[in-house]
Scaffold this motif. Structure first.
Motif, PDB file in Angstrom:
ATOM      1  N   THR A 130     -32.922  -7.900 115.311  1.00  0.00           N
ATOM      2  CA  THR A 130     -31.619  -7.260 115.371  1.00  0.00           C
ATOM      3  C   THR A 130     -31.817  -5.891 116.012  1.00  0.00           C
ATOM      4  OG1 THR A 130     -30.753  -8.397 113.426  1.00  0.00           O
ATOM      5  CG2 THR A 130     -29.686  -6.321 114.024  1.00  0.00           C
ATOM      6  N   ILE A 131     -31.081  -5.640 117.083  1.00  0.00           N
ATOM      7  CA  ILE A 131     -31.145  -4.342 117.740  1.00  0.00           C
ATOM      8  C   ILE A 131     -29.787  -3.671 117.597  1.00  0.00           C
ATOM      9  CG2 ILE A 131     -31.686  -3.104 119.868  1.00  0.00           C
ATOM     10  CD1 ILE A 131     -33.063  -5.653 120.869  1.00  0.00           C
ATOM     11  N   SER A 132     -29.755  -2.482 117.029  1.00  0.00           N
ATOM     12  CA  SER A 132     -28.507  -1.718 117.012  1.00  0.00           C
ATOM     13  C   SER A 132     -28.672  -0.518 117.939  1.00  0.00           C
ATOM     14  CB  SER A 132     -28.122  -1.298 115.592  1.00  0.00           C
ATOM     15  OG  SER A 132     -29.155  -0.558 114.979  1.00  0.00           O
ATOM     16  N   TYR A 133     -27.586  -0.152 118.573  1.00  0.00           N
ATOM     17  CA  TYR A 133     -27.598   0.932 119.560  1.00  0.00           C
ATOM     18  C   TYR A 133     -26.776   2.102 119.036  1.00  0.00           C
ATOM     19  CZ  TYR A 133     -29.424  -2.805 122.488  1.00  0.00           C
ATOM     20  OH  TYR A 133     -30.194  -3.843 122.982  1.00  0.00           O
ATOM     21  N   TRP A 134     -27.296   3.293 119.257  1.00  0.00           N
ATOM     22  CA  TRP A 134     -26.722   4.506 118.671  1.00  0.00           C
ATOM     23  C   TRP A 134     -26.752   5.655 119.672  1.00  0.00           C
ATOM     24  CZ3 TRP A 134     -24.923   3.934 113.681  1.00  0.00           C
ATOM     25  CH2 TRP A 134     -25.346   2.787 112.997  1.00  0.00           C
ATOM     26  N   THR A 135     -25.840   6.595 119.476  1.00  0.00           N
ATOM     27  CA  THR A 135     -25.768   7.745 120.394  1.00  0.00           C
ATOM     28  C   THR A 135     -26.989   8.657 120.278  1.00  0.00           C
ATOM     29  OG1 THR A 135     -24.484   8.886 118.698  1.00  0.00           O
ATOM     30  CG2 THR A 135     -23.249   7.856 120.517  1.00  0.00           C
ATOM     31  N   ASP A 136     -27.495   8.854 119.054  1.00  0.00           N
ATOM     32  CA  ASP A 136     -28.550   9.852 118.837  1.00  0.00           C
ATOM     33  C   ASP A 136     -29.264   9.614 117.494  1.00  0.00           C
ATOM     34  OD1 ASP A 136     -27.040  11.334 116.671  1.00  0.00           O
ATOM     35  OD2 ASP A 136     -25.645  11.570 118.328  1.00  0.00           O
ATOM     36  N   THR A 137     -30.349  10.332 117.279  1.00  0.00           N
ATOM     37  CA  THR A 137     -31.169  10.124 116.073  1.00  0.00           C
ATOM     38  C   THR A 137     -30.443  10.575 114.798  1.00  0.00           C
ATOM     39  OG1 THR A 137     -32.266  12.236 116.455  1.00  0.00           O
ATOM     40  CG2 THR A 137     -33.391  10.276 117.250  1.00  0.00           C
ATOM     41  N   GLU A 138     -29.531  11.524 114.917  1.00  0.00           N
ATOM     42  CA  GLU A 138     -28.785  11.976 113.742  1.00  0.00           C
ATOM     43  C   GLU A 138     -27.889  10.843 113.211  1.00  0.00           C
ATOM     44  OE1 GLU A 138     -29.248  14.383 111.919  1.00  0.00           O
ATOM     45  OE2 GLU A 138     -27.411  14.539 110.710  1.00  0.00           O
ATOM     46  N   ALA A 139     -27.265  10.120 114.121  1.00  0.00           N
ATOM     47  CA  ALA A 139     -26.445   8.966 113.721  1.00  0.00           C
ATOM     48  C   ALA A 139     -27.322   7.915 113.035  1.00  0.00           C
ATOM     49  CB  ALA A 139     -25.751   8.366 114.942  1.00  0.00           C
ATOM     50  N   ILE A 140     -28.520   7.690 113.557  1.00  0.00           N
ATOM     51  CA  ILE A 140     -29.451   6.714 112.969  1.00  0.00           C
ATOM     52  C   ILE A 140     -29.877   7.176 111.572  1.00  0.00           C
ATOM     53  CG2 ILE A 140     -31.766   5.690 113.190  1.00  0.00           C
ATOM     54  CD1 ILE A 140     -31.336   5.907 116.292  1.00  0.00           C
ATOM     55  N   ARG A 141     -30.183   8.464 111.441  1.00  0.00           N
ATOM     56  CA  ARG A 141     -30.598   9.026 110.155  1.00  0.00           C
ATOM     57  C   ARG A 141     -29.504   8.829 109.105  1.00  0.00           C
ATOM     58  NH1 ARG A 141     -30.024  12.843 106.934  1.00  0.00           N
ATOM     59  NH2 ARG A 141     -28.372  13.844 108.118  1.00  0.00           N
ATOM     60  N   LYS A 142     -28.246   9.094 109.483  1.00  0.00           N
ATOM     61  CA  LYS A 142     -27.127   8.943 108.530  1.00  0.00           C
ATOM     62  C   LYS A 142     -26.938   7.478 108.135  1.00  0.00           C
ATOM     63  CE  LYS A 142     -24.477  13.101 109.552  1.00  0.00           C
ATOM     64  NZ  LYS A 142     -23.507  13.671 110.512  1.00  0.00           N
ATOM     65  N   TRP A 143     -27.082   6.581 109.086  1.00  0.00           N
ATOM     66  CA  TRP A 143     -26.945   5.149 108.790  1.00  0.00           C
ATOM     67  C   TRP A 143     -28.058   4.697 107.839  1.00  0.00           C
ATOM     68  CZ3 TRP A 143     -24.582   1.200 107.470  1.00  0.00           C
ATOM     69  CH2 TRP A 143     -25.064  -0.091 107.621  1.00  0.00           C
ATOM     70  N   LYS A 144     -29.286   5.157 108.103  1.00  0.00           N
ATOM     71  CA  LYS A 144     -30.406   4.779 107.233  1.00  0.00           C
ATOM     72  C   LYS A 144     -30.191   5.277 105.803  1.00  0.00           C
ATOM     73  CE  LYS A 144     -35.422   4.377 107.320  1.00  0.00           C
ATOM     74  NZ  LYS A 144     -35.995   4.967 106.111  1.00  0.00           N
ATOM     75  N   ALA A 145     -29.507   6.438 105.649  1.00  0.00           N
ATOM     76  CA  ALA A 145     -29.304   7.062 104.338  1.00  0.00           C
ATOM     77  C   ALA A 145     -27.994   6.634 103.668  1.00  0.00           C
ATOM     78  CB  ALA A 145     -29.328   8.579 104.497  1.00  0.00           C
ATOM     79  N   ASN A 146     -27.194   5.805 104.352  1.00  0.00           N
ATOM     80  CA  ASN A 146     -25.937   5.314 103.766  1.00  0.00           C
ATOM     81  C   ASN A 146     -26.234   4.588 102.445  1.00  0.00           C
ATOM     82  OD1 ASN A 146     -24.166   2.745 103.394  1.00  0.00           O
ATOM     83  ND2 ASN A 146     -22.866   4.115 104.597  1.00  0.00           N
ATOM     84  N   THR A 147     -25.494   4.906 101.397  1.00  0.00           N
ATOM     85  CA  THR A 147     -25.768   4.397 100.046  1.00  0.00           C
ATOM     86  C   THR A 147     -25.807   2.865  99.982  1.00  0.00           C
ATOM     87  OG1 THR A 147     -24.631   6.331  99.189  1.00  0.00           O
ATOM     88  CG2 THR A 147     -25.087   4.576  97.629  1.00  0.00           C
ATOM     89  N   ASP A 148     -24.795   2.212 100.556  1.00  0.00           N
ATOM     90  CA  ASP A 148     -24.770   0.746 100.530  1.00  0.00           C
ATOM     91  C   ASP A 148     -25.923   0.164 101.356  1.00  0.00           C
ATOM     92  OD1 ASP A 148     -22.506   0.679  98.935  1.00  0.00           O
ATOM     93  OD2 ASP A 148     -21.165   0.802 100.652  1.00  0.00           O
ATOM     94  N   HIS A 149     -26.241   0.842 102.444  1.00  0.00           N
ATOM     95  CA  HIS A 149     -27.335   0.388 103.302  1.00  0.00           C
ATOM     96  C   HIS A 149     -28.685   0.557 102.593  1.00  0.00           C
ATOM     97  CE1 HIS A 149     -29.522   0.664 107.460  1.00  0.00           C
ATOM     98  NE2 HIS A 149     -29.643  -0.523 106.938  1.00  0.00           N
ATOM     99  N   LEU A 150     -28.821   1.625 101.809  1.00  0.00           N
ATOM    100  CA  LEU A 150     -30.049   1.845 101.030  1.00  0.00           C
ATOM    101  C   LEU A 150     -30.290   0.695 100.062  1.00  0.00           C
ATOM    102  CD1 LEU A 150     -30.000   5.673 100.199  1.00  0.00           C
ATOM    103  CD2 LEU A 150     -31.681   4.455 101.605  1.00  0.00           C
ATOM    104  N   LEU A 151     -29.193   0.233  99.422  1.00  0.00           N
ATOM    105  CA  LEU A 151     -29.298  -0.904  98.491  1.00  0.00           C
ATOM    106  C   LEU A 151     -29.726  -2.170  99.251  1.00  0.00           C
ATOM    107  CD1 LEU A 151     -28.822  -1.777  95.524  1.00  0.00           C
ATOM    108  CD2 LEU A 151     -26.520  -2.482  96.216  1.00  0.00           C
ATOM    109  N   ALA A 152     -29.134  -2.367 100.437  1.00  0.00           N
ATOM    110  CA  ALA A 152     -29.504  -3.531 101.261  1.00  0.00           C
ATOM    111  C   ALA A 152     -30.979  -3.451 101.659  1.00  0.00           C
ATOM    112  CB  ALA A 152     -28.619  -3.601 102.504  1.00  0.00           C
ATOM    113  N   GLN A 153     -31.460  -2.260 101.992  1.00  0.00           N
ATOM    114  CA  GLN A 153     -32.868  -2.082 102.356  1.00  0.00           C
ATOM    115  C   GLN A 153     -33.777  -2.415 101.171  1.00  0.00           C
ATOM    116  OE1 GLN A 153     -33.551   1.838 104.445  1.00  0.00           O
ATOM    117  NE2 GLN A 153     -31.339   1.821 104.654  1.00  0.00           N
ATOM    118  N   GLN A 154     -33.356  -1.988  99.968  1.00  0.00           N
ATOM    119  CA  GLN A 154     -34.152  -2.259  98.757  1.00  0.00           C
ATOM    120  C   GLN A 154     -34.228  -3.767  98.489  1.00  0.00           C
ATOM    121  OE1 GLN A 154     -32.768  -0.224  95.155  1.00  0.00           O
ATOM    122  NE2 GLN A 154     -33.692  -1.874  93.942  1.00  0.00           N
ATOM    123  N   TYR A 155     -33.060  -4.454  98.532  1.00  0.00           N
ATOM    124  CA  TYR A 155     -33.038  -5.910  98.345  1.00  0.00           C
ATOM    125  C   TYR A 155     -33.869  -6.590  99.428  1.00  0.00           C
ATOM    126  CZ  TYR A 155     -29.228  -5.596  94.893  1.00  0.00           C
ATOM    127  OH  TYR A 155     -28.457  -5.338  93.789  1.00  0.00           O
TER     128      TYR A 155
END
Lengths: 105, 105
Positions: free
Chosen positions: B56-81
């Motif tokens: 899966t490749i996702s495309y983003w404007t910049d590293t700050e957008a990627i950092r926020k997505w990685k730290a998104n609460t629901d996404h953190l739970l998905a990463q843990q599972y």
């Protein structure tokens, strides 16, 4: 099947593609291109998946290695057949891998 | 199915992964993560394919957008599972797309 790559930085060539329904020589050429790429200086590994959309990512030490692979005579012929017969659309993205991290059970 | 992305530079997050045989909630979570990502600031598009190996490749404007997505609460739970149940191995590569070119019939 996940490519083993060195510590960044290194380069990724992301080749996203959609096939036509023409098979003529495709599998043979695809296999031959993998064998050829693996012999190129600067080749680090590759990952390739198709599920309707195809994604092949090859990893390289630097842009000079990528340039030489793109200009390889046999690869140029494969690229020409790709546009003429095998692909209805593709996009190639050349990207500098700045960091990576992973997980393995 | 090939993501429509703006003129480089932009970023790619390449997520190469191998699944376990545990399905429990996986498809629902994967779908939910796509919907959530699409709502994130800086999201540009994504491509996703599985054939044994998943990419899966996702495309983003910049590293700050990627950092926020990685730290998104629901996404953190998905990463843990993901680490606990769904993946036996994965590798994430953050890459700056420097140039791209394509072809379409």
């Amino acid at each position: 099947m996940i490519a083993t790559t060195p510590k960044p930085p290194y380069y990724a060539v992301i080749f996203s593609n959609i096939r036509t329904d023409v098979d003529e020589g495709y599998a043979e050429m695809a296999g031959e291109m993998v064998r050829l790429a693996e012999q190129q200086a600067g080749y680090l590994g590759h990952e390739s998946v198709r599920e309707g959309l195809g994604i092949t990512i090859s990893y390289w030490t630097d842009t000079e290695a990528i340039r030489k692979w793109k200009a390889n005579t046999d690869h140029l012929l494969a690229q020409q057949y790709g546009r003429e017969k095998w692909y209805s659309a593709y996009k190639t993205r050349i990207a500098l891998v700045e960091r990576d991290y992973g997980f393995e059970l």
